[in-house]
Scaffold this motif. Structure first.
Motif, PDB file in Angstrom:
ATOM      1  N   UNK A  52      59.793  83.227 -28.501  1.00 63.23           N
ATOM      2  CA  UNK A  52      58.529  83.777 -28.004  1.00 63.23           C
ATOM      3  C   UNK A  52      57.901  84.728 -29.015  1.00 63.23           C
ATOM      4  N   UNK A  53      58.687  85.666 -29.534  1.00 63.54           N
ATOM      5  CA  UNK A  53      58.079  86.618 -30.469  1.00 63.54           C
ATOM      6  C   UNK A  53      57.666  85.920 -31.771  1.00 63.54           C
ATOM      7  N   UNK A  54      58.376  84.862 -32.133  1.00 59.83           N
ATOM      8  CA  UNK A  54      57.949  84.075 -33.301  1.00 59.83           C
ATOM      9  C   UNK A  54      56.604  83.401 -33.041  1.00 59.83           C
ATOM     10  N   UNK A  55      56.375  83.005 -31.808  1.00 60.09           N
ATOM     11  CA  UNK A  55      55.148  82.270 -31.473  1.00 60.09           C
ATOM     12  C   UNK A  55      53.918  83.168 -31.435  1.00 60.09           C
ATOM     13  N   UNK A  56      54.125  84.471 -31.230  1.00 56.65           N
ATOM     14  CA  UNK A  56      52.999  85.394 -31.093  1.00 56.65           C
ATOM     15  C   UNK A  56      52.812  86.170 -32.402  1.00 56.65           C
ATOM     16  N   UNK A  57      52.250  85.493 -33.402  1.00 53.09           N
ATOM     17  CA  UNK A  57      52.106  86.106 -34.723  1.00 53.09           C
ATOM     18  C   UNK A  57      51.060  87.217 -34.740  1.00 53.09           C
ATOM     19  N   UNK A  58      50.162  87.232 -33.776  1.00 56.44           N
ATOM     20  CA  UNK A  58      49.137  88.282 -33.724  1.00 56.44           C
ATOM     21  C   UNK A  58      49.776  89.651 -33.515  1.00 56.44           C
ATOM     22  N   UNK A  59      50.784  89.726 -32.648  1.00 53.82           N
ATOM     23  CA  UNK A  59      51.399  91.003 -32.318  1.00 53.82           C
ATOM     24  C   UNK A  59      52.761  91.222 -32.969  1.00 53.82           C
ATOM     25  N   UNK A  60      53.502  90.149 -33.251  1.00 49.73           N
ATOM     26  CA  UNK A  60      54.922  90.319 -33.544  1.00 49.73           C
ATOM     27  C   UNK A  60      55.373  89.769 -34.893  1.00 49.73           C
ATOM     28  N   UNK A  61      54.482  89.583 -35.833  1.00 43.28           N
ATOM     29  CA  UNK A  61      54.870  89.039 -37.136  1.00 43.28           C
ATOM     30  C   UNK A  61      55.868  89.964 -37.839  1.00 43.28           C
ATOM     31  N   UNK A  87      54.809  96.054 -30.873  1.00 40.21           N
ATOM     32  CA  UNK A  87      53.957  95.262 -31.767  1.00 40.21           C
ATOM     33  C   UNK A  87      53.949  95.810 -33.195  1.00 40.21           C
ATOM     34  N   UNK A  88      53.393  95.022 -34.099  1.00 38.52           N
ATOM     35  CA  UNK A  88      53.452  95.314 -35.529  1.00 38.52           C
ATOM     36  C   UNK A  88      52.925  96.692 -35.936  1.00 38.52           C
ATOM     37  N   UNK A  89      51.791  97.181 -35.397  1.00 40.08           N
ATOM     38  CA  UNK A  89      51.310  98.494 -35.842  1.00 40.08           C
ATOM     39  C   UNK A  89      52.304  99.630 -35.622  1.00 40.08           C
ATOM     40  N   UNK A  90      53.225  99.469 -34.675  1.00 35.14           N
ATOM     41  CA  UNK A  90      54.237 100.504 -34.440  1.00 35.14           C
ATOM     42  C   UNK A  90      55.134 100.691 -35.657  1.00 35.14           C
ATOM     43  N   UNK A  91      55.365  99.613 -36.393  1.00 40.74           N
ATOM     44  CA  UNK A  91      56.216  99.683 -37.585  1.00 40.74           C
ATOM     45  C   UNK A  91      55.476 100.335 -38.746  1.00 40.74           C
TER      46      UNK A  91
END
Length: 255
Positions: A52-61, A87-91
């Motif tokens: 699932x997280x692989x499929x949602x590249x907008x949030x979880x790349x 999500x990505x911005x947290x990193x």
């Protein structure tokens, strides 16, 4: 204009208007079918949490890359888990915090997550993972302004980090505030959302929480549940200083 001409003119006008009316009605029907309420979207995802997280590249790349780097891909593919996914911005926020600290103490900045040891990422990622499969309906109410009454529930993450999870019952507004009668606030009658909180002091389990609110809940992969955190108000790891301290203790790679 004589009666014959007037009648002929009226009929011609009707003939011209008729196709336009038909087009309007047809368009309206198409629009209505497009906007027809088809109910709640199916939350089930035909794949694992990792899929699932692989499929949602907008949030979880970035999340996917950090999970792999930390060695948690197998766990997210097999273990029954509830994942509060950052999500990505947290990193980016935590990397910026590390870099700012490094510069303040006269050290080189950190620009890539790979400069920080995998075990550090694993330790803090596991704060977001909980055994079992739990959705919003499985948690109790929390209100940070009324913790004596609505305190959520204390949980340990898979890394044994002390966390609190609860459901915020937002207020609803009834009526028009600009009308003569004004509006009425309906306490706890609005939408509901999950909140994950880090408990930094176990001796005072209802004090000093660092909160992360969920923006989308109850995605249901085959091996658990995923709740996406609101990235605008969350920094990965909850407590940046603890993350920075752990990263420096394990050693930062400057190559």
């Amino acid at each position: 204009m004589n009666n014959y001409s007037a009648q002929t003119h009226k009929k011609m006008k009707q003939l011209l208007i008729l196709p336009v009316l038909i087009m309007i009605i047809f368009s309206a029907c198409k629009k209505n079918s497009y906007y027809e309420d088809t109910g709640i979207n199916d939350p089930r995802f035909n794949g694992t949490i990792m899929d699932y997280i692989k499929s949602d590249t907008l949030y979880f790349d970035t999340l996917v890359r950090v999970v792999k780097y930390a060695g948690l891909e197998e766990s997210l593919s097999k273990d029954p888990l509830t994942f509060f996914a950052p999500p990505d911005p947290c990193f980016k926020k935590i990397l910026d915090a590390v870099s700012e600290y490094q510069l303040r103490v006269g050290a080189d900045s950190v620009t890539r997550f790979e400069q920080i040891k995998p075990e550090v990422w694993k330790q803090f990622l596991q704060m977001y993972l909980f055994p079992g499969n739990r959705g919003l309906k499985d948690y109790t109410q929390v209100d940070t302004l009324a913790l004596d009454t609505y305190k959520g529930a204390l949980f340990e993450s898979v890394s044994n980090a002390p966390m609190n999870i609860g459901v915020i019952f937002n207020d609803a507004i009834s009526g028009n505030p600009n009308s003569a009668g004004g509006s009425t606030v309906l306490k706890y009658q609005g939408y509901r959302q999950l909140m994950l909180s880090y408990v930094p002091d176990q001796a005072r389990p209802y004090s000093f929480w660092i909160n992360a609110v969920v923006s989308a809940s109850d995605v249901a992969p085959t091996n658990g549940r995923v709740h996406r955190l609101r990235y605008m108000t969350h920094t990965f790891g909850f407590d940046p200083f603890s993350f920075i301290q752990a990263a420096r203790e394990k050693g930062i790679d400057y190559n």
